[in-house]
Design a protein around this motif. Structure first.
Motif, mmCIF file in Angstrom:
data_model
loop_
_atom_site.group_PDB
_atom_site.id
_atom_site.type_symbol
_atom_site.label_atom_id
_atom_site.label_comp_id
_atom_site.label_asym_id
_atom_site.label_seq_id
_atom_site.Cartn_x
_atom_site.Cartn_y
_atom_site.Cartn_z
ATOM 1 N N ASP A 263 -26.568 36.494 2.355
ATOM 2 C CA ASP A 263 -26.628 34.955 2.752
ATOM 3 C C ASP A 263 -25.430 34.950 3.684
ATOM 4 O O ASP A 263 -24.754 35.779 3.897
ATOM 5 N N ASP B 150 -23.224 32.866 4.338
ATOM 6 C CA ASP B 150 -21.692 32.484 4.016
ATOM 7 C C ASP B 150 -20.776 33.503 3.616
ATOM 8 O O ASP B 150 -19.701 33.455 3.162
ATOM 9 N N LYS B 151 -21.391 34.723 3.849
ATOM 10 C CA LYS B 151 -20.534 35.917 3.421
ATOM 11 C C LYS B 151 -20.068 36.619 4.846
ATOM 12 O O LYS B 151 -19.272 37.476 4.717
ATOM 13 N N VAL C 126 -18.217 35.400 8.487
ATOM 14 C CA VAL C 126 -17.423 34.436 9.254
ATOM 15 C C VAL C 126 -16.932 34.944 10.597
ATOM 16 O O VAL C 126 -16.664 36.043 10.713
ATOM 17 N N LYS D 115 -13.917 28.755 8.456
ATOM 18 C CA LYS D 115 -15.040 27.781 8.305
ATOM 19 C C LYS D 115 -16.331 28.025 9.135
ATOM 20 O O LYS D 115 -17.131 27.216 9.070
ATOM 21 N N PHE E 220 -19.122 29.864 9.435
ATOM 22 C CA PHE E 220 -20.004 30.577 8.893
ATOM 23 C C PHE E 220 -21.119 30.950 9.775
ATOM 24 O O PHE E 220 -21.606 30.090 10.676
ATOM 25 N N ARG F 149 -25.400 31.212 10.015
ATOM 26 C CA ARG F 149 -26.520 30.549 9.367
ATOM 27 C C ARG F 149 -27.821 31.723 9.411
ATOM 28 O O ARG F 149 -28.032 32.090 10.695
#
Length: 602
Positions: free
Chosen positions: A433, A435-436, A438, A444, A446, A448
């Protein structure tokens, strides 16, 4: 002894019926070879070995038709063995005959060695009173009638006969004689392909832009013209600097000097759309400056100010500044931006275009940090809208680090990610995913996920040519990925990372850094050097090829190498250059940070 080539040419150019006129000139060639019958036999044997289509007689009293000297030389070479045998027989036959007198031998020697002078004088004597004969016209010479026969005039285009003396025969006639003697050379920019196909190469100076426009290559080409100017605080940037030297940080044993011209040209064929090369400028009377040169396609002129040592020391004394540590000088191309650095410094001053100190923000062209703590420094540029551009630079003690950022606006970027597993040649898709993952220093921001292994993110405003770093937190150990303009990247699996660490005989990095270079081309040469606040960094290197073999010696780097691994022992920066088989190269600076595993996707 007459040379073979001279005997051949004399037999062709001077028919036997014309020997009387030659003897009348005082030449004793007939005394040396008394047997006319033997000469007839040699001539007959020679002519029987020459293809009819190559040589055509005009008659016994004129020169043969001109043929290409290169083709004639080939025919002569083919019968060289035959002539050797014939001339050896003739030489042995003459041994029992009367020896020539000293006067006769001298005359023979003069004729053999000075045939060029003889022909030159002959033509000059017959030019007297012939003003209507064009000197540059192709001439046919009849030695029996002692006349000049102009051939049909041909227009070949522009010529350059400036090298010919006014008292000598023309270069065209020289070429005719040399061609007949099978010793052709290209004079006056004339290229002779054949006797019927000639062309003249017109040399003209090409502008640099024309050269770059027509320079065909598979990779972008970059040319940087670097000029330096003496900068004195509160006095101005006035004089241009001469006799300076540039040393690239990826290999400090190399150096480029201006040779007193006041400028040097740096060239690079970039494998990617941009390369950043860092180097130091050395000049007597100036503080050493560390400069980053951005190689972009095309030609660019850089004018860099360097701090005058005496003037800078005088400024420090007047303002009671210690000046301990390094210095950071930033030049703004357009409007000035607010600037912060994350390390200690003694003083920050603003300088206008004339290098005079400004009291307030806004009217300046330069920002100078004095007394900066050496080592890696993150400096942040903030525009009028509050947007930030971040970059890690390196500060060296007692040296000036010069930056001239070109800020690009934020935009969106898509990146395909693949995984490198241990003992596998197949690179499966990275399916974690977003969100792992950055952006560096932006917890904040991330990524997509927009496809199976396709990710999208918004790039912040950034300096042109700098690499963007992503942080991956999907494993127990976090690692970083550096990208430029690439659209795909390869990241290691946990097992692969541990195998690389084990290959350096380590269980953990233990305050070391490990840099993995993912190559997208076939390398042939690699160079790297590291800088830290404690001095030069010790580096260890391993190469991994397509067959899964690890090599530690630089001579084992070859076109099959896929990965290069660099282990550093201190915190700092590593400057790298990789040359590829196709003539292009990658030049970059990467970060060495304690306990970090960093991948650079090239």
């Amino acid at each position: 002894m007459i040379k073979k080539s001279q005997l051949i040419i004399l037999l062709i150019i001077f028919p036997l019926t014309g020997l009387g006129s030659i003897v009348s000139q005082g030449i004793v060639f007939h005394k040396f070879l008394k047997s006319v019958e033997r000469l007839q036999e040699l001539k007959s044997n020679f002519n029987s070995h020459i293809p009819i289509q190559k040589i055509t007689k005009i008659d016994n009293k004129k020169l043969i038709a001109l043929v290409d000297g290169r083709e004639l030389q080939e025919e002569i070479t083919l019968i060289e063995k035959f002539l050797d045998e014939e001339l050896n027989i003739e030489e042995n036959r003459l041994k029992g005959q009367r020896n020539l007198s000293s006067t006769e031998s001298k005359e023979v020697k003069n004729f053999v060695n000075d045939e060029d002078n003889f022909l030159n004088e002959f033509v000059k004597n017959h030019r007297v009173g012939s003003d209507n004969v064009n000197k540059d016209e192709l001439l046919m010479i009849d030695f029996n009638k002692n006349s000049l026969i102009p051939s049909k005039k041909k227009k070949f285009g522009p010529k350059n006969f400036e090298t010919a003396s006014n008292n000598e025969i023309s270069n065209t006639v020289k070429l005719v004689i040399k061609r007949e003697m099978a010793h052709l050379k290209n004079f006056d920019k004339v290229n002779l392909r054949s006797s019927k196909n000639r062309f003249y190469v017109k040399k003209r100076a090409l502008l640099r832009k024309e050269i770059l426009k027509n320079f065909q290559t598979e990779t972008p080409n970059s040319f940087i013209n670097l000029q330096l100017y003496d900068a004195k605080i509160n006095e101005g940037i006035k004089e241009r600097i001469f006799n300076f030297e540039w040393r690239p940080h990826f290999n400090r044993s190399l150096s480029v000097g201006d040779s007193g011209s006041g400028s040097i040209e740096l060239k690079n064929k970039t494998n990617n759309q941009s390369n950043y090369s860092f180097g130091s400028i050395f000049h007597y009377g100036s503080i050493i400056s560390r400069i980053g040169v951005l190689f972009l396609e095309g030609y660019k002129k850089l004018k860099i100010p360097v701090l005058n040592s005496a003037s800078f020391e005088n400024y420090l004394d007047k303002n009671s500044l210690k000046g301990e540590g390094g210095f950071l000088l930033i030049k703004f191309r357009k409007r000035p931006l607010r600037l912060n650095i994350d390390t200690e410094f003694e003083k920050k001053i603003y300088l206008n275009k004339d290098f005079k100190v400004e009291k307030f923000f806004g009217g300046h062209k330069y920002t100078l940090f004095i007394g900066v703590k050496p080592g890696n420094t993150l400096f942040t540029l903030i525009d009028e809208n509050g947007k930030k551009s971040e970059k890690i630079t390196y500060i060296e003690n007692s040296e000036v680090t010069y930056e001239e950022p070109i800020i690009e606006e934020s935009n969106y970027k898509k990146l395909s990610l693949y995984k490198k597993n241990l003992l596998s040649n197949r690179n499966p898709e990275f399916r974690e995913d977003g969100d792992k993952v950055v952006l560096f220093n932006r917890p904040k921001s991330f990524l997509r996920k927009v496809g199976l292994n396709l990710y999208e993110f918004k790039k912040p405003i950034h300096e042109k040519g700098t690499r963007l770093y992503l942080r991956f937190d999907n494993l127990k150990r976090s690692f970083y990925l550096g990208i430029g303009e690439t659209k795909s990247a390869l990241i290691p699996s946990k097992g692969f990372m541990q195998k690389i660490i084990d290959s350096f005989d380590l269980e953990e990095l233990e305050k070391r850094c490990l840099v993995q270079l993912n190559l997208n081309n076939s390398p042939i040469k690699f160079a790297a050097e590291g800088d830290s606040s404690f001095g030069p960094m010790k580096l260890e290197t391993l190469y991994l090829d397509k067959e899964g073999e690890f090599e530690s010696e630089s001579e084992n780097l070859n076109e099959l190498t896929d990965f290069i691994f660099i282990l550093g022992d201190l915190q700092g920066v590593i400057n790298i250059k990789i040359d590829y088989l196709n003539g292009s190269s990658d030049i970059l600076r990467t970060i060495c940070s304690s306990d970090d595993y960093l991948i650079e996707q090239l």
